[in-house]
Design an enzyme around this catalytic site. Structure first.
Site, PDB file in Angstrom:
ATOM      1  N   ALA A  62       0.837  -1.211   0.000  1.00  0.00           N
ATOM      2  CA  ALA A  62       0.000   0.000   0.000  1.00  0.00           C
ATOM      3  C   ALA A  62       0.869   1.258   0.000  1.00  0.00           C
ATOM      4  O   ALA A  62       2.002   1.239   0.486  1.00  0.00           O
ATOM      5  CB  ALA A  62      -0.901  -0.007   1.225  1.00  0.00           C
ATOM      6  N   GLY A 103       0.452  -5.901  -0.389  1.00  0.00           N
ATOM      7  CA  GLY A 103      -0.297  -5.796  -1.637  1.00  0.00           C
ATOM      8  C   GLY A 103       0.569  -6.083  -2.855  1.00  0.00           C
ATOM      9  O   GLY A 103       0.083  -6.575  -3.876  1.00  0.00           O
ATOM     10  N   GLU A 106       0.562  -9.703  -3.238  1.00  0.00           N
ATOM     11  CA  GLU A 106      -0.787 -10.118  -3.681  1.00  0.00           C
ATOM     12  C   GLU A 106      -0.972  -9.850  -5.172  1.00  0.00           C
ATOM     13  O   GLU A 106      -1.573 -10.649  -5.892  1.00  0.00           O
ATOM     14  CB  GLU A 106      -1.848  -9.395  -2.847  1.00  0.00           C
ATOM     15  CG  GLU A 106      -1.838  -9.877  -1.402  1.00  0.00           C
ATOM     16  CD  GLU A 106      -2.848  -9.158  -0.521  1.00  0.00           C
ATOM     17  OE1 GLU A 106      -2.722  -7.919  -0.371  1.00  0.00           O
ATOM     18  OE2 GLU A 106      -3.760  -9.817   0.006  1.00  0.00           O
ATOM     19  N   GLU A 126       1.095  -7.667   6.873  1.00  0.00           N
ATOM     20  CA  GLU A 126      -0.079  -6.952   7.388  1.00  0.00           C
ATOM     21  C   GLU A 126      -0.335  -7.211   8.873  1.00  0.00           C
ATOM     22  O   GLU A 126      -0.817  -6.333   9.595  1.00  0.00           O
ATOM     23  CB  GLU A 126      -1.328  -7.329   6.588  1.00  0.00           C
ATOM     24  CG  GLU A 126      -1.398  -6.747   5.191  1.00  0.00           C
ATOM     25  CD  GLU A 126      -0.542  -7.484   4.169  1.00  0.00           C
ATOM     26  OE1 GLU A 126       0.209  -8.426   4.541  1.00  0.00           O
ATOM     27  OE2 GLU A 126      -0.618  -7.112   2.986  1.00  0.00           O
TER      28      GLU A 126
END
Ligand code: NAD
Length: 696
Positions: A62, A103, A106, A126
């Site tokens: 992020a 992210g 991901e 996270e």
């Protein structure tokens, strides 16, 4: 600046993420990735796509600049980006170097193939913010690396080098250099061989005994994460990847993510994350302030603090000259440093070569002549203004111009110390916490005349030695110890009113404090406080006495080092055992003072001790001693064992609601036994509460 660069080489489209420094997945970048995938999809000349980052990062996750802003959730969100990538008809190959985290990982998991550099850093961190991966990480990672490895990575958040995951199907190829070219060649092969797309969502987790594994993981995680809900939610989500179809698993992950987002624990961890970055910034010292070069450090005094301070620099590869008055003290200091390193070696944290390399950077001396060329000198001699005057006079005389002169004093006036030199602009307080090689907090004490480039230099240096530096103005006790006095005051008051040391310690420890005030006192030694109190009584004959503590000290009960303090200790053990002798002293003191002991609740103990911190914290803010409330939280989190899941005293007050905090304080002031003046709420606190605002 384009957030993603697009180029076509042969029949391969290469999309390069371009949001330095770490390709944070901000809104512009997310839009650009979707647009580029669409563009490649529509170009008949393109047969496959490579999605690449920079050498430093495929993507670190992020975009922190978007944290807490509407942009972070504006469409296309990360889930949409990943969906676009995964559903592309043309194969998408991720080219992964540097950080590939959160992210970022991901996104890579949404690609059909992955080529990585061996040292790429892979993680789903996270959980460290009290969350879980919210864009399919818990569903896709186990499908490629198996339940065990995925669960370990997701529950710990730790970084794993790509090479270590070689045996799994996460990477289709691992290379030592130029991952971009390797990924292009790989994509060409996929096209030439007409390989089918491999969508991770369609894979099955093959793991016999998965149920039993997950159950035992759940038990272990529950036992080791008692204050935090996120790790167990991680297990649940990974379990769903195993037991449920992909889309159902995604739903479970999403729900858990949204639920965790609103927990106080995650609030606290995210607060600490941003607070640490904020603390590094000093409002009137711009980021481009020039810094002084620090190539060599000198430490004066090889006692408890000096040795630990020296180790910080040795660990960072910076040579240190350690100066003492007597050979014997120097030898003792050196032996302690070596022993500390040997202990690290025994725990497997340091190799023999590393130990010797660090010791080789350390030069002991008895002569000021050997330290005159150091760029920074840190004084850690006895806490006595006369001794400090003598040492600062001497270093002012010998140190080269431009050297930074620092003191580790915990109580003395830094302006006065600076005044012992003819160069007060070069003088600063560097207040390390004991053990100085372990505790992460560094209070940087800014004296009246401290130059801005000196501040900028030590803030940069703090980062290098892995400390969390917080700037404090000059006042008695600086930020941390000044507040601690008020916390202790309440612990003592509660004791007089009816609570026992055990109850007070237990209540605060159950709440999350690393150690209650009385156990802490026994560990640190009660004699130091006694000496200070005796001086204060002499100076202010009318002041209220700490009768119980004074009696304990009068009996030679100085804490662990004498085997007795607020508790008793058996030889060679550190367990704090209740002591009837202490109970009798407390009972007698109450009787003499005409106090009838009452039942005190754990809730009252916590609120009075923590709100005492908050009130003094508010005054510290009001006076400008701390620049921001989150700095105070950093001091408590990293220097005083304040629980991470609470986020610091000022955040605790914010989450309780400042009007509620003020009301509680007024309630405490109204108790018959209370020191009403103590509970006068700080002006800033009242102002913020009335305006419906918070500290942070
Ligand atoms: P200490 O007594 O363990 O060590 C002080 C050392 O300084 C001794 O080895 C002594 O021989 C040496 N020394 C004294 N005068 C000297 C001189 N003129 N020249 C060279 N060496 C000299 O004390 P400490 O606990 O390490 O504390 C040192 C400083 O750090 C104090 O200012 C103290 O307030 C501060 N401090 C201590 C703690 C703590 O928990 N101990 C924490 C933060 C700050």
């Amino acid at each position: 600046m384009e957030s993603a660069l697009y180029e076509v080489t042969g029949n391969i489209a290469v999309i390069t993420l371009n949001n330095p420094p770490i390709n944070g997945l901000g809104l512009d970048l997310r839009k650009a990735v979707i647009a580029s995938i669409d563009r490649a999809g529509q170009d008949p000349a393109v047969h496959a796509i490579v999605l690449a980052g920079s050498d430093r990062a495929f993507s670190g996750g992020a975009d922190v600049k978007e944290f807490g802003t509407p942009k972070s959730s504006t469409e296309p969100n990360l889930l949409s980006v990943i969906r676009t990538v995964e559903s592309s008809d043309k194969p998408v190959v991720a080219a992964i170097a540097g950080a590939c985290m959160g992210g970022g990982l991901e996104l890579a998991l949404g690609c059909h193939f992955r080529v990585a550099k061996a040292d790429a850093q892979i993680a789903l961190p996270e959980v460290k913010l009290g969350l879980l991966p919210g864009a399919g990480g818990t569903q896709r990672l186990p499908r490629l690396v198996g339940l065990g490895t995925a669960l370990n990575m997701i529950v710990s958040g730790s970084i794993v080098p790509a090479a270590q995951l070689k045996a799994s199907s996460l990477f289709d190829e691992i290379v030592d250099s130029d991952v971009r070219s390797a990924a292009i060649r790989f994509a060409q092969r996929v096209v030439a061989e007409n390989r089918p797309l491999r969508r991770v969502r369609d894979l099955q987790i093959k793991d016999a005994g998965g149920e039993a594994f997950l159950q035992s993981a759940r038990d272990k995680v529950a036992a080791s994460s008692k204050h935090f809900p996120a790790p167990l939610k991680c297990v649940d989500a990974v379990a769903a990847a195993y037991t449920k179809p992909f889309d159902e698993g995604m739903k479970i992950e999403r729900e858990a993510f949204l639920a965790l987002m609103t927990t106080p624990e995650s609030r606290a961890l995210r607060h600490a994350f941003t607070a640490e970055r904020a603390a590094a910034k000093i409002p009137d010292v711009p980021a481009d302030t020039p810094t002084r070069h620090i190539g060599r450090v000198a430490v004066i005094g090889a006692g408890t603090m000096g040795g630990g301070i020296a180790m910080n620099f040795l660990n960072a590869g910076i040579p240190v000259t350690l100066l003492e008055m007597k050979q014997e003290a120097l030898d003792r200091g050196l032996a302690t440093i070596r022993r500390n390193y040997e202990n690290s070696m025994k725990r497997g944290k340091l190799s023999a070569d590393q130990l010797e390399a660090r010791m080789a950077l350390l030069q002991p001396t008895l002569s000021y002549d050997d330290i005159k060329d150091a760029d920074l000198v840190i004084e850690a001699v006895f806490e006595d203004i006369g001794v400090k005057e003598q040492v600062f006079g001497k270093i002012d005389e010998v140190m080269k111009p431009g050297a930074i002169l620092a003191s580790n004093t915990s109580t003395l006036d830094m302006n006065r110390i600076a005044g012992f030199t003819k160069r007060p602009q070069d003088v600063i307080g560097l207040h390390f916490f004991s053990p100085a090689n372990v505790m992460r907090l560094l209070e940087v004490v800014r004296a009246e005349k401290t130059a801005k480039d000196v501040l900028a230099t030590v803030m940069q240096l703090a980062k290098k030695i892995k400390k969390v530096a917080v700037v404090s103005g000059v006042c008695d006790g600086f930020i941390g110890n000044r507040m601690l006095k008020f916390y202790r005051n309440q612990a003592n008051a509660l004791l007089e009113e009816g609570a026992s040391p055990q109850q007070i310690d237990r209540a605060l420890e159950n709440w999350g404090m690393a150690m209650g005030p009385f156990r802490m006192g026994d560990l640190a030694g009660l004699d130091i406080g006694w000496a200070i109190r005796k001086r204060l009584y002499a100076e202010n004959p009318g002041m209220k006495r700490s009768v119980i503590a004074d009696r304990l000290c009068g009996l030679g009960r100085f804490g662990q080092k004498t085997g007795k303090g607020w508790y008793r200790y058996e030889a060679g053990r550190r367990d704090a055992l209740p002591d009837p002798e202490v109970d009798a002293i407390i009972a007698a003191a109450r009787k003499e003072a005409g106090i009838t002991p009452r039942e005190v609740s754990d809730e009252e103990i916590i609120e009075r001790c923590i709100y005492a911190l908050v009130n003094e914290g508010a005054r510290i803010l009001e006076e400008g001693i701390a620049a921001r409330a989150s700095d105070i939280d950093m001091v408590y989190l990293h220097g005083y064992g304040f629980p991470a899941h609470r986020g610091g005293p000022m955040l605790v007050a914010d989450l309780a609601g400042l009007p509620n905090v003020v009301a509680k304080m007024r309630g405490f002031a109204a108790q018959p036994s209370a020191d009403a003046a103590f509970w006068e709420p700080a002006r800033l606190l009242v102002r913020l509460a009335e305006a419906g605002k918070t500290f942070n």
